[in-house]
Structures are given as C-alpha cells and as structure tokens.
Enzyme design. Structure first.
Site, PDB file in Angstrom:
ATOM      1  N   GLU A 170       0.856  -1.193   0.000  1.00  0.00           N
ATOM      2  CA  GLU A 170       0.000   0.000   0.000  1.00  0.00           C
ATOM      3  C   GLU A 170       0.884   1.232   0.000  1.00  0.00           C
ATOM      4  O   GLU A 170       1.945   1.243   0.630  1.00  0.00           O
ATOM      5  CB  GLU A 170      -0.917   0.013   1.232  1.00  0.00           C
ATOM      6  CG  GLU A 170      -1.758   1.290   1.287  1.00  0.00           C
ATOM      7  CD  GLU A 170      -2.924   1.238   2.265  1.00  0.00           C
ATOM      8  OE1 GLU A 170      -2.879   0.421   3.199  1.00  0.00           O
ATOM      9  OE2 GLU A 170      -3.863   2.032   2.082  1.00  0.00           O
TER      10      GLU A 170
ATOM     11  N   CYS B 141      -6.636   0.864   2.604  1.00  0.00           N
ATOM     12  CA  CYS B 141      -7.647   1.925   2.591  1.00  0.00           C
ATOM     13  C   CYS B 141      -7.486   2.856   1.401  1.00  0.00           C
ATOM     14  O   CYS B 141      -8.423   3.570   1.035  1.00  0.00           O
ATOM     15  CB  CYS B 141      -7.563   2.737   3.872  1.00  0.00           C
ATOM     16  SG  CYS B 141      -8.039   1.823   5.328  1.00  0.00           S
TER      17      CYS B 141
ATOM     18  N   ASN C 157     -11.976  -3.239  -0.119  1.00  0.00           N
ATOM     19  CA  ASN C 157     -10.861  -3.515   0.807  1.00  0.00           C
ATOM     20  C   ASN C 157     -11.394  -3.998   2.141  1.00  0.00           C
ATOM     21  O   ASN C 157     -11.723  -5.168   2.291  1.00  0.00           O
ATOM     22  CB  ASN C 157      -9.979  -2.275   0.955  1.00  0.00           C
ATOM     23  CG  ASN C 157      -8.915  -2.470   2.030  1.00  0.00           C
ATOM     24  OD1 ASN C 157      -8.255  -3.501   2.035  1.00  0.00           O
ATOM     25  ND2 ASN C 157      -8.770  -1.535   2.945  1.00  0.00           N
ATOM     26  N   GLU C 158     -11.531  -3.081   3.073  1.00  0.00           N
ATOM     27  CA  GLU C 158     -11.922  -3.486   4.427  1.00  0.00           C
ATOM     28  C   GLU C 158     -13.347  -2.995   4.658  1.00  0.00           C
ATOM     29  O   GLU C 158     -13.575  -2.073   5.418  1.00  0.00           O
ATOM     30  CB  GLU C 158     -10.947  -2.843   5.412  1.00  0.00           C
ATOM     31  CG  GLU C 158     -10.707  -3.608   6.646  1.00  0.00           C
ATOM     32  CD  GLU C 158      -9.566  -3.008   7.465  1.00  0.00           C
ATOM     33  OE1 GLU C 158      -9.596  -1.797   7.743  1.00  0.00           O
ATOM     34  OE2 GLU C 158      -8.645  -3.769   7.825  1.00  0.00           O
TER      35      GLU C 158
HETATM   36  O1  AHR Z   1      -2.356  -1.462   6.722  1.00  0.00           O
HETATM   37  C1  AHR Z   1      -2.872  -0.238   7.094  1.00  0.00           C
HETATM   38  C2  AHR Z   1      -4.383  -0.177   6.959  1.00  0.00           C
HETATM   39  O2  AHR Z   1      -4.973  -1.083   7.833  1.00  0.00           O
HETATM   40  C3  AHR Z   1      -4.938  -0.599   5.629  1.00  0.00           C
HETATM   41  O3  AHR Z   1      -4.918   0.432   4.712  1.00  0.00           O
HETATM   42  C4  AHR Z   1      -6.330  -0.989   5.943  1.00  0.00           C
HETATM   43  O4  AHR Z   1      -6.844  -1.944   5.065  1.00  0.00           O
HETATM   44  C5  AHR Z   1      -6.256  -1.458   7.383  1.00  0.00           C
HETATM   45  O5  AHR Z   1      -7.202  -0.826   8.158  1.00  0.00           O
END
Ligand code: AHR
Length: 654
Positions: free
Chosen positions: A46, A240, A371-372
């Site tokens: 990321e 994120c 993603n999350e």
């Molecule tokens: O790894 C950092 C963040 O943690 C990522 O962007 C997200 O997916 C998670 O909340």
C-alpha cells in the site's frame, strides 16, 4: 558491520548425556493432510508511509508536476547574486484536465535564477552513479538553458548537467550525469540561465540503478528485499487507499496507466489521516501505476492480486457509498481490468497493455472486490460485482472482505453471510497484541473445510495497540506472528494466502507503525517480522504433514508452536517450531513413514536475547537468521530450543 554470531541453539544425538527429558513430537511423513498453495505467503503493498512516492518508486523529485495543492510545495526559489527571475504557475485546466499546471519561469539575464527541490525528506545520492534528469519545456521567449545541479547538505555541488530547450513546442529534454559524492540529504537545483521566458513541467530525476534498470523504475534495494521473500502473491494497491477518504479520492486504476506525464495526481489519503502524524506533502503521482504493479509482481515471481473499489469509500472516514443503480462505472473498471491483465491484443484493453509494452498477458487469477468493507451495504454491492465478474470470467477468484477485525459484530455478520453465499476467498485482518497471536494459533483448526478459503490479508502484532505511534517491530511481535503462522501453515487446506501489513515505511515520513520493511533515502532493512515472513515463504514446502505430541497438534502446549511440511521439489521435510517460553526446551523430533533421510539437517534459528529487540538502519541484522548443520540419529533429532526462538529444521529425504 560487525556481528558476533552466537549459536545458542544446538542439537545433539539422542544418546547424549544431557539429562532433561525432551518434549517428543512425531512428524508423519507419509500422511500429508493438505497441499500448500504456491500463493501461501505473499506481500501486501500500500502507498502508506511513503511506500510508493518517496519509497519504492525511485523518482527523486517531489511535486515534479506542480500539482500538489500548493503548487510550489517542495520547491524553493533560488537566486544567485542579483538575479531577478520569477515563477508563475499557470493552470491549463480548460485544455487539459490531467496535470494542468505548468511553471512559467522568467529570467532577466545577468545571473542565475532557479528552483530548488527538496526531494522526499532529501534525496539519496550515490557517488559515481548516473542520474537521469528530464524536464518538459516550451521556450516562450529568448534563450534559456536549464542546468540541473545536485547539492549536498552543505550546499556543495555534487553533479551537474544542462539542456537547452529550443523551438516553441512542448518537448521532453533529458540528460544524465554522474554524482561525485554520496549524500543522503541532497537537493536538486534547477537553474535557468540566459534571458527569456520558459514553460516547464514534469521536472524529474531518477537514479541509474533502478530495479532491472527500468526507466520510471523502482528502488532496487527495496525490490530486492521483496524478491528475496519469494512471495506467492502481490496484493496492491492497498489497503484503505483503494477506498479513499471519500469516493472522490478513491484509487482508479485507469488513471494510473499510460504516459506518466498524463497521469492525474491526487492527494494521498494518509496525508491527513492521523492528526499525530500529519504528512502534508503526501500525494500520489501514480508514477507507480497498475502496469508497474503488474510488472513488479511478474518480476518477483508473485501472482498479482489487485483490490478494487466496490463503490464504497473508507468506512472509518466518510463511509460514502455509490447508489446501486450507479455502480456501472465501478463494475466496468473491474471487468476492464481483467481484460487489461489477461486479454489478447485483439481486445480493447489487451491492446492497450500491448501498446504500453507488455504484449504477454499477466494471467490474473485473483481480484479483490472492496478492501476493508462491512455491513449490508457491502454485501449488496459485492453481489453485483460477483455476478458480473463470474458471468464473464468464471475462473477469476474473488477476494471478499470480512471487515477490519477477526471477531465482533462486523465480522459476525459478514462471515456467515458470505459463507452462505459460498464466496471464493474471505479476507481476514488482525492487528492485535502479541498475546492474541499466541492464543489464536489454533484459529483455523476447526474452520469449515468445505467453506470459502481464507486470505489472512493484513496482520501484524501490535506491541502497544493498533495505530499507536509507539508501536515497534519488536522480536516479541515477530515471535508471536511466527507462532500464529504455524497455525496458518497447519491449516493450509483452508488458509491459502497470508500477508503482513503494512509493508514499507520511510523512517522520517511514516504514518503507521509497525511495518515490515523500513528505509531512509539510501538504506533499508527488514525487521524481525520480515525475517519471519521470509523464512516461512522460502520454506513453504508443498504438503502439510501432521506434527503431533501425544497425538495432538502443537499449538501452545509448553509454550511450543509447530508445523511441518514436505517439499516435493527439494525432497525435504521442513519443521518450524516456536519456543515462546523464556527458558530453553529440549525437543525430540521423530520422523515416521519415510524410508530414507539424510543423517544431517540444516537448522535456521531466529532469536534474540531480548523480546524488545528491534532491527534498525544502523543495526539492520540485529535479529536475523543464523544457520547451522545438525546431526540426526537414525530418524530422530534431538534439539535444544533456545528461549524465545523460532527454528526451522530442513531434512533432506533424498
Ligand atoms: O495497513 C494499514 C491499513 O490497515 C490498511 O490500509 C487498511 O486496510 C487497514 O485498516
């Protein structure tokens, strides 16, 4: 770097005179329980902590296109003696909506006027290495020569070269020169010499030693660390960052391919995420875009795993969603991405990939949708994506989020919901204390063998608490992760992919800690956690073998955690054992169900005298693996495991 290697873990023959009764384990070599997927241990990438711009993307000039919110952020006007030049920022937004700004420089002769770029917390420059300077320019009036000059921290010149733009059209000018000194905090002066007016844009400086010497390339030392892990997959671009703080700054892959000078820069969502770690100069130039990510995956031998926005912004932030009847562009991005990766030159997007220099398809097999994410709003959107993707590309496996935590309401809603839909792969995340990792080493022992596969997509032991800026990459955290990972390996029929997160952090520009690999402008190092990841990955083997004590798996009994695999290619049995106790322990490993084994084995030990130990730029291998040969007696190996250690034993079966 001096380092005294003390091997305190040793093995000896069963008949040895030592008194302690060993803890006995049996490895059943002829009773494999699962196949270890080639994708098992991978990488989560990321653009956080200056991971891309200022990190692996080797560009040294910050804000090269004057598109940061403040157009001259990172730049400073420079005047020699009485020079009287000036810079005017012109926005051509009506003509061009990507990279619309240019810097118009007027110089009045007599002496030099210039712009100085500070780099990403300085520029890391190496003596005798070639540096490639480029600038887009259009002379407007008079004659102006552009001279690039690297200076060290004291202002001394350490390399220079010039270009003289001509004509009245935009053109890219390039020149290379060698640096005369090594400097971690260099800056770039761009001098405008002569008299006249010149428009400039995309002022860039790349080192000559990018990975595989690729232009617009990546920092070789950082890619090397990834390559050395032999990763099974590369997940990109996050995290994120995929979602964006709001939908307006979500990641859109189509904007990250094609000519670098036409890629639209946007703010990096980590710029403002944490009040305690504000990073106002953090933007995404997209110089490292989707083609480069695919190329990176190919270079390091990893399956590409892109994650796409599914019509939802980060739910920790604005939590905006796209109405279901307006999802089409998002969906189309997903379908087009698969065609971009896999399509032939006859397809629209395959043709583009070919034109961009990669005729061979990337053979994309995995795609993340969201993603999350969490809640019914995710399930609704996921369904639309899954239907369309599966209709057109049934063999592509979809990665589905079960939220940000491994338990709790969000997980408890999504987990059964997606299981009832028989999805392909569930992406679980755990940012937890080391104790959680030890306690949950058995997490997957009782998971449904017939349900979705598991992707442990983001995990890292937190020495203090999640997003606490005091978190450190301690040996205690790495050891707990290793213990947990024996549980992932033992359950490789269910857990088919795993990756530590986040991956990279610049020591002067991070937002989130802990991270797997740290770097400054010239140096980089793997944390103890990196060595744990690497040791699992380079010893992943092919089949899981039962490793039992009194007919039970070893998942915390007496502080021991263990798993075993066979490696069909290398004809070996590999045993991984964590001793989490603060005392040494004797273990006897008996190999059953095998006709022939070597009389000696390789034992690799990762340990530290102190659970608080960390690696650092100055002591990068403080906690790093040490290897030795050990002797077996018949089919038994008796080992003394050091307190708080992680050991890998590899026995040849040739
Ligand atoms: O790894 C950092 C963040 O943690 C990522 O962007 C997200 O997916 C998670 O909340």
């Amino acid at each position: 770097m001096n380092r005294v290697i003390t091997v305190v873990l040793f093995c000896f023959l069963v008949t040895s005179a030592l008194a302690q009764k060993p803890y006995q384990v049996v490895v059943k070599a002829n009773q494999p329980t699962a196949t270890v997927q080639p994708t098992m241990w991978g990488i989560f990438f990321e653009d956080i902590n200056f991971g891309a711009d200022g990190g692996i993307y080797a560009e040294l000039v910050k804000n090269r296109s004057f598109e940061f919110t403040k157009p001259l952020m990172g730049w400073k006007e420079q005047k020699k003696s009485n020079a009287t030049g000036n810079v005017l920022i012109i926005n051509n937004g009506e003509l061009k909506n990507t990279n619309p700004r240019v810097a118009r420089v007027t110089i009045n002769g007599d002496d030099h006027f210039g712009l100085q770029n500070e780099g990403f917390r300085g520029m890391g420059i190496k003596k005798d290495l070639q540096y490639h300077f480029s600038i887009w320019a259009r002379p407007v009036k008079g004659n102006v020569t552009v001279r690039a000059e690297l200076i060290d921290a004291t202002g001394k010149s350490i390399g220079t070269a010039s270009v003289t733009p001509a004509g009245d059209q935009w053109k890219k000018y390039e020149v290379s020169f060698a640096a005369t000194a090594t400097e971690a905090k260099a800056k770039l002066n761009v001098w405008f010499e002569g008299k006249g007016i010149i428009d400039t844009d995309m002022i860039s400086l790349f080192p000559g030693d990018t990975w595989k010497q690729r232009p617009n390339g990546l920092r070789a030392d950082l890619v090397q660390l990834l390559y050395d892990m032999k990763p099974g997959f590369l997940r990109f671009p996050g995290g994120c960052i995929v979602e964006g703080y709001e939908l307006g700054n979500r990641y859109q892959w189509k904007k990250t391919i094609g000519k670098v000078e036409d890629r639209e820069l946007i703010i990096n969502r980590w710029n403002t995420e944490f009040a305690h770690r504000l990073t106002p100069d953090y933007f995404q130039s997209y110089g490292l875009g989707f083609l480069e990510y695919f190329q990176l995956a190919e270079d390091i031998g990893a399956e590409p795993l892109p994650i796409l926005n599914c019509g939802m912004a980060c739910q920790f932030n604005s939590a905006e969603v796209v109405p279901l009847d307006q999802l089409d562009p998002y969906l189309q991005d997903a379908l087009d991405l698969i065609e971009f990766a896999n399509g032939s030159a006859e397809t629209k997007w395959g043709k583009l990939r070919t034109e961009l220099g990669h005729p061979t398809p990337f053979n994309l097999k995995l795609l993340g949708v969201g993603n999350e994410q969490w809640g019914p709003q995710y399930v609704e959107r996921y369904k639309v994506f899954a239907k369309a993707i599966k209709e057109k590309y049934p063999s592509v496996k979809i990665v589905t989020s079960v939220g940000p935590s491994p338990d709790g309401d969000l997980f408890n809603y999504l987990n059964p919901t997606f299981r009832s839909m028989n999805v392909d792969i569930l992406d679980e995340h755990y940012y937890q204390k080391p104790e959680w990792f030890l306690k949950n080493a058995n997490r997957y022992d009782n998971y449904d063998r017939k349900g979705p596969k598991i992707f442990a997509g983001e995990y890292a032991a937190q020495s203090i608490s999640t997003v606490n800026p005091e978190n450190r990459n301690t040996w205690q955290c790495a050891l707990a992760e290793a213990a947990f990972m024996t549980g992932l390996e033992r359950n490789a029929d269910v857990v088919q992919m795993a990756s530590y997160a986040p991956l990279f952090a610049h020591t002067e520009a991070w937002q989130w800690t802990p991270d797997l690999i740290w770097f400054d402008n010239l140096r980089s190092y793997g944390t103890p956690n990196y060595y744990v990841q690497k040791l699992f990955s380079i010893n992943k083997g092919s089949k899981v073998l039962p490793l039992l004590h009194d007919n039970a798996v070893v998942e915390g009994n007496d502080g021991l955690y263990a798993s075993a695999v066979s490696d069909d290619k290398e004809h070996a049995i590999i045993v991984k054992i964590v001793n989490s106790k603060n005392t040494n322990q004797q273990v006897e490993i008996a190999l059953e169900g095998i006709a022939k084994i070597s009389s000696s084995a390789t034992m690799t030990v990762l340990k530290s005298e102190n659970l608080e130990s960390v690696n650092s730029l100055d002591d990068p291998k403080h906690v790093s693996p040490v290897e030795q040969r050990v002797e077996l007696k018949g089919k038994k190996l008796n080992c003394l495991l050091s307190a708080e250690s992680f050991t890998i034993i590899k026995i040849s079966t040739r």
